[in-house]
Design a protein around this motif. Structure first.
Motif, PDB file in Angstrom:
ATOM      1  N   ALA A  78       0.839  -1.206   0.000  1.00 13.96           N
ATOM      2  CA  ALA A  78       0.000   0.000   0.000  1.00 13.96           C
ATOM      3  C   ALA A  78       0.869   1.248   0.000  1.00 13.96           C
ATOM      4  O   ALA A  78       0.562   2.230  -0.679  1.00 13.96           O
ATOM      5  CB  ALA A  78      -0.939  -0.001   1.201  1.00 13.96           C
ATOM      6  N   ARG A  79       1.971   1.219   0.733  1.00 17.29           N
ATOM      7  CA  ARG A  79       2.880   2.374   0.767  1.00 17.29           C
ATOM      8  C   ARG A  79       3.514   2.588  -0.602  1.00 17.29           C
ATOM      9  O   ARG A  79       3.672   3.722  -1.049  1.00 17.29           O
ATOM     10  CB  ARG A  79       3.943   2.157   1.844  1.00 17.29           C
ATOM     11  N   ARG A  80       3.865   1.499  -1.290  1.00 18.18           N
ATOM     12  CA  ARG A  80       4.436   1.622  -2.639  1.00 18.18           C
ATOM     13  C   ARG A  80       3.405   2.189  -3.615  1.00 18.18           C
ATOM     14  O   ARG A  80       3.733   3.036  -4.448  1.00 18.18           O
ATOM     15  CB  ARG A  80       4.951   0.267  -3.122  1.00 18.18           C
ATOM     16  N   VAL A  81       2.148   1.742  -3.505  1.00 18.23           N
ATOM     17  CA  VAL A  81       1.074   2.294  -4.338  1.00 18.23           C
ATOM     18  C   VAL A  81       0.932   3.786  -4.043  1.00 18.23           C
ATOM     19  O   VAL A  81       0.844   4.607  -4.962  1.00 18.23           O
ATOM     20  CB  VAL A  81      -0.262   1.545  -4.093  1.00 18.23           C
ATOM     21  N   LEU A  82       0.929   4.146  -2.770  1.00 19.12           N
ATOM     22  CA  LEU A  82       0.808   5.554  -2.391  1.00 19.12           C
ATOM     23  C   LEU A  82       1.969   6.376  -2.938  1.00 19.12           C
ATOM     24  O   LEU A  82       1.761   7.490  -3.448  1.00 19.12           O
ATOM     25  CB  LEU A  82       0.735   5.689  -0.868  1.00 19.12           C
ATOM     26  N   ASP A  83       3.176   5.850  -2.867  1.00 17.58           N
ATOM     27  CA  ASP A  83       4.338   6.577  -3.393  1.00 17.58           C
ATOM     28  C   ASP A  83       4.193   6.864  -4.884  1.00 17.58           C
ATOM     29  O   ASP A  83       4.510   7.961  -5.343  1.00 17.58           O
ATOM     30  CB  ASP A  83       5.627   5.795  -3.121  1.00 17.58           C
ATOM     31  N   VAL A  84       3.683   5.871  -5.641  1.00 17.06           N
ATOM     32  CA  VAL A  84       3.476   6.093  -7.079  1.00 17.06           C
ATOM     33  C   VAL A  84       2.377   7.138  -7.288  1.00 17.06           C
ATOM     34  O   VAL A  84       2.514   8.042  -8.116  1.00 17.06           O
ATOM     35  CB  VAL A  84       3.147   4.775  -7.812  1.00 17.06           C
ATOM     36  N   LEU A  85       1.295   7.043  -6.531  1.00 15.36           N
ATOM     37  CA  LEU A  85       0.221   8.029  -6.659  1.00 15.36           C
ATOM     38  C   LEU A  85       0.736   9.440  -6.362  1.00 15.36           C
ATOM     39  O   LEU A  85       0.411  10.391  -7.075  1.00 15.36           O
ATOM     40  CB  LEU A  85      -0.938   7.687  -5.717  1.00 15.36           C
ATOM     41  N   LEU A  86       1.543   9.561  -5.317  1.00 23.28           N
ATOM     42  CA  LEU A  86       2.103  10.873  -4.977  1.00 23.28           C
ATOM     43  C   LEU A  86       2.988  11.407  -6.100  1.00 23.28           C
ATOM     44  O   LEU A  86       2.948  12.596  -6.420  1.00 23.28           O
ATOM     45  CB  LEU A  86       2.885  10.791  -3.669  1.00 23.28           C
ATOM     46  N   ALA A  87       3.771  10.524  -6.702  1.00 24.43           N
ATOM     47  CA  ALA A  87       4.675  10.942  -7.776  1.00 24.43           C
ATOM     48  C   ALA A  87       3.918  11.354  -9.038  1.00 24.43           C
ATOM     49  O   ALA A  87       4.377  12.230  -9.777  1.00 24.43           O
ATOM     50  CB  ALA A  87       5.653   9.820  -8.103  1.00 24.43           C
ATOM     51  N   LEU A  88       2.754  10.741  -9.275  1.00 28.85           N
ATOM     52  CA  LEU A  88       2.016  10.990 -10.517  1.00 28.85           C
ATOM     53  C   LEU A  88       0.851  11.967 -10.372  1.00 28.85           C
ATOM     54  O   LEU A  88       0.164  12.245 -11.347  1.00 28.85           O
ATOM     55  CB  LEU A  88       1.476   9.659 -11.069  1.00 28.85           C
ATOM     56  N   GLN A  89       0.631  12.491  -9.181  1.00 28.61           N
ATOM     57  CA  GLN A  89      -0.541  13.329  -8.961  1.00 28.61           C
ATOM     58  C   GLN A  89      -0.529  14.604  -9.805  1.00 28.61           C
ATOM     59  O   GLN A  89       0.520  15.151 -10.108  1.00 28.61           O
ATOM     60  CB  GLN A  89      -0.653  13.695  -7.485  1.00 28.61           C
ATOM     61  N   ASP A  90      -1.717  15.036 -10.176  1.00 29.98           N
ATOM     62  CA  ASP A  90      -1.894  16.306 -10.868  1.00 29.98           C
ATOM     63  C   ASP A  90      -1.578  17.412  -9.862  1.00 29.98           C
ATOM     64  O   ASP A  90      -2.162  17.444  -8.787  1.00 29.98           O
ATOM     65  CB  ASP A  90      -3.343  16.421 -11.359  1.00 29.98           C
ATOM     66  N   PRO A  91      -0.674  18.326 -10.185  1.00 30.51           N
ATOM     67  CA  PRO A  91      -0.283  19.346  -9.209  1.00 30.51           C
ATOM     68  C   PRO A  91      -1.404  20.317  -8.824  1.00 30.51           C
ATOM     69  O   PRO A  91      -1.334  20.954  -7.780  1.00 30.51           O
ATOM     70  CB  PRO A  91       0.871  20.084  -9.887  1.00 30.51           C
ATOM     71  N   ASP A  92      -2.441  20.409  -9.639  1.00 30.86           N
ATOM     72  CA  ASP A  92      -3.546  21.325  -9.343  1.00 30.86           C
ATOM     73  C   ASP A  92      -4.669  20.674  -8.542  1.00 30.86           C
ATOM     74  O   ASP A  92      -5.372  21.360  -7.808  1.00 30.86           O
ATOM     75  CB  ASP A  92      -4.131  21.896 -10.645  1.00 30.86           C
ATOM     76  N   THR A  93      -4.847  19.363  -8.702  1.00 31.39           N
ATOM     77  CA  THR A  93      -6.004  18.712  -8.086  1.00 31.39           C
ATOM     78  C   THR A  93      -5.663  17.586  -7.109  1.00 31.39           C
ATOM     79  O   THR A  93      -6.529  17.144  -6.363  1.00 31.39           O
ATOM     80  CB  THR A  93      -6.921  18.113  -9.167  1.00 31.39           C
ATOM     81  N   GLY A  94      -4.442  17.104  -7.141  1.00 28.62           N
ATOM     82  CA  GLY A  94      -4.089  15.966  -6.294  1.00 28.62           C
ATOM     83  C   GLY A  94      -4.707  14.661  -6.753  1.00 28.62           C
ATOM     84  O   GLY A  94      -4.698  13.680  -6.032  1.00 28.62           O
ATOM     85  N   SER A  95      -5.248  14.643  -7.967  1.00 30.35           N
ATOM     86  CA  SER A  95      -5.834  13.408  -8.502  1.00 30.35           C
ATOM     87  C   SER A  95      -4.810  12.717  -9.397  1.00 30.35           C
ATOM     88  O   SER A  95      -3.846  13.327  -9.852  1.00 30.35           O
ATOM     89  CB  SER A  95      -7.118  13.698  -9.273  1.00 30.35           C
ATOM     90  N   VAL A  96      -5.028  11.420  -9.610  1.00 27.92           N
ATOM     91  CA  VAL A  96      -4.095  10.610 -10.396  1.00 27.92           C
ATOM     92  C   VAL A  96      -4.887   9.736 -11.356  1.00 27.92           C
ATOM     93  O   VAL A  96      -5.817   9.049 -10.944  1.00 27.92           O
ATOM     94  CB  VAL A  96      -3.240   9.695  -9.487  1.00 27.92           C
ATOM     95  N   ASN A  97      -4.519   9.785 -12.624  1.00 25.57           N
ATOM     96  CA  ASN A  97      -5.137   8.922 -13.630  1.00 25.57           C
ATOM     97  C   ASN A  97      -4.235   7.721 -13.847  1.00 25.57           C
ATOM     98  O   ASN A  97      -3.196   7.826 -14.493  1.00 25.57           O
ATOM     99  CB  ASN A  97      -5.306   9.673 -14.956  1.00 25.57           C
ATOM    100  N   ILE A  98      -4.618   6.580 -13.280  1.00 25.93           N
ATOM    101  CA  ILE A  98      -3.848   5.356 -13.455  1.00 25.93           C
ATOM    102  C   ILE A  98      -4.752   4.164 -13.157  1.00 25.93           C
ATOM    103  O   ILE A  98      -5.504   4.183 -12.182  1.00 25.93           O
ATOM    104  CB  ILE A  98      -2.587   5.326 -12.560  1.00 25.93           C
ATOM    105  N   SER A  99      -4.706   3.178 -14.021  1.00 24.70           N
ATOM    106  CA  SER A  99      -5.498   1.970 -13.787  1.00 24.70           C
ATOM    107  C   SER A  99      -4.719   1.034 -12.864  1.00 24.70           C
ATOM    108  O   SER A  99      -3.506   1.183 -12.683  1.00 24.70           O
ATOM    109  CB  SER A  99      -5.793   1.260 -15.106  1.00 24.70           C
ATOM    110  N   GLN A 100      -5.417   0.049 -12.331  1.00 19.53           N
ATOM    111  CA  GLN A 100      -4.733  -0.920 -11.480  1.00 19.53           C
ATOM    112  C   GLN A 100      -3.730  -1.730 -12.295  1.00 19.53           C
ATOM    113  O   GLN A 100      -2.664  -2.084 -11.794  1.00 19.53           O
ATOM    114  CB  GLN A 100      -5.745  -1.802 -10.767  1.00 19.53           C
ATOM    115  N   ALA A 101      -4.047  -2.008 -13.559  1.00 20.74           N
ATOM    116  CA  ALA A 101      -3.115  -2.734 -14.419  1.00 20.74           C
ATOM    117  C   ALA A 101      -1.850  -1.903 -14.651  1.00 20.74           C
ATOM    118  O   ALA A 101      -0.734  -2.433 -14.606  1.00 20.74           O
ATOM    119  CB  ALA A 101      -3.775  -3.079 -15.753  1.00 20.74           C
TER     120      ALA A 101
END
Length: 116
Positions: free
Chosen positions: A11-34
Motif C-alpha cells: 500500500a505504501r508503494r502504491v501511495l508513493d506512485v500516486l504521490l509521484a504521478l498526482q496532478d499538481p492542481d487537483t491531487g488526482s491521479v489517472n492510473i489503472s490498477q493494471a
C-alpha cells in the motif's frame, strides 16, 4: 502523519506512485490498477489490496474509473472538485503496531520533534 496509519509495504508503494504521478492542481491521479501493477512490478491482486488499504485508511479514494484522489493532507490542500466529503484519515493506535512498526513510529515521532 503517515507514521500514524498502519498500511502494508505494498500500500505504501502504491501511495508513493500516486504521490509521484498526482496532478499538481487537483491531487488526482489517472492510473489503472493494471498500469499500477506494471509500474510496481507486482500482480493486480496485490495492487488491488494496496488500493483497498489506502481507501480504508482514508488516504486515497476512487473518483472515476482509473482516477484516484489523494487526501488533501497529502496534496497540500489540493482536491479535484467538491462533489464528496473528504474522508477522515483512520489512524491506528500505536499500541496495535507490531514491534518493528513501533520502532519506526518512535523514530518518526522523534524526527518530527527535532524538526519542530
Amino acid at each position: 502523519m503517515l507514521a500514524l496509519v498502519d498500511i502494508s509495504l505494498t500500500a505504501r508503494r502504491v501511495l508513493d506512485v500516486l504521490l509521484a504521478l498526482q496532478d499538481p492542481d487537483t491531487g488526482s491521479v489517472n492510473i489503472s490498477q493494471a498500469e499500477m501493477a506494471s509500474e510496481l512490478g507486482a500482480g493486480k491482486p496485490a495492487v488491488n489490496r494496496g488500493f483497498k488499504e489506502l481507501r480504508e485508511a482514508g488516504l486515497a479514494w476512487l473518483l472515476n474509473r482509473a482516477v484516484y484522489q489523494l487526501h488533501p493532507v497529502l496534496t497540500g490542500g489540493r482536491i479535484a472538485g467538491t462533489a464528496m466529503a473528504v474522508p477522515a484519515i483512520n489512524a491506528a493506535p500505536p499500541e496495535s503496531f507490531t514491534e518493528q512498526r513501533r520502532a519506526r513510529f518512535a523514530a518518526q515521532v522523534a524526527n518530527l520533534a527535532q524538526s519542530a
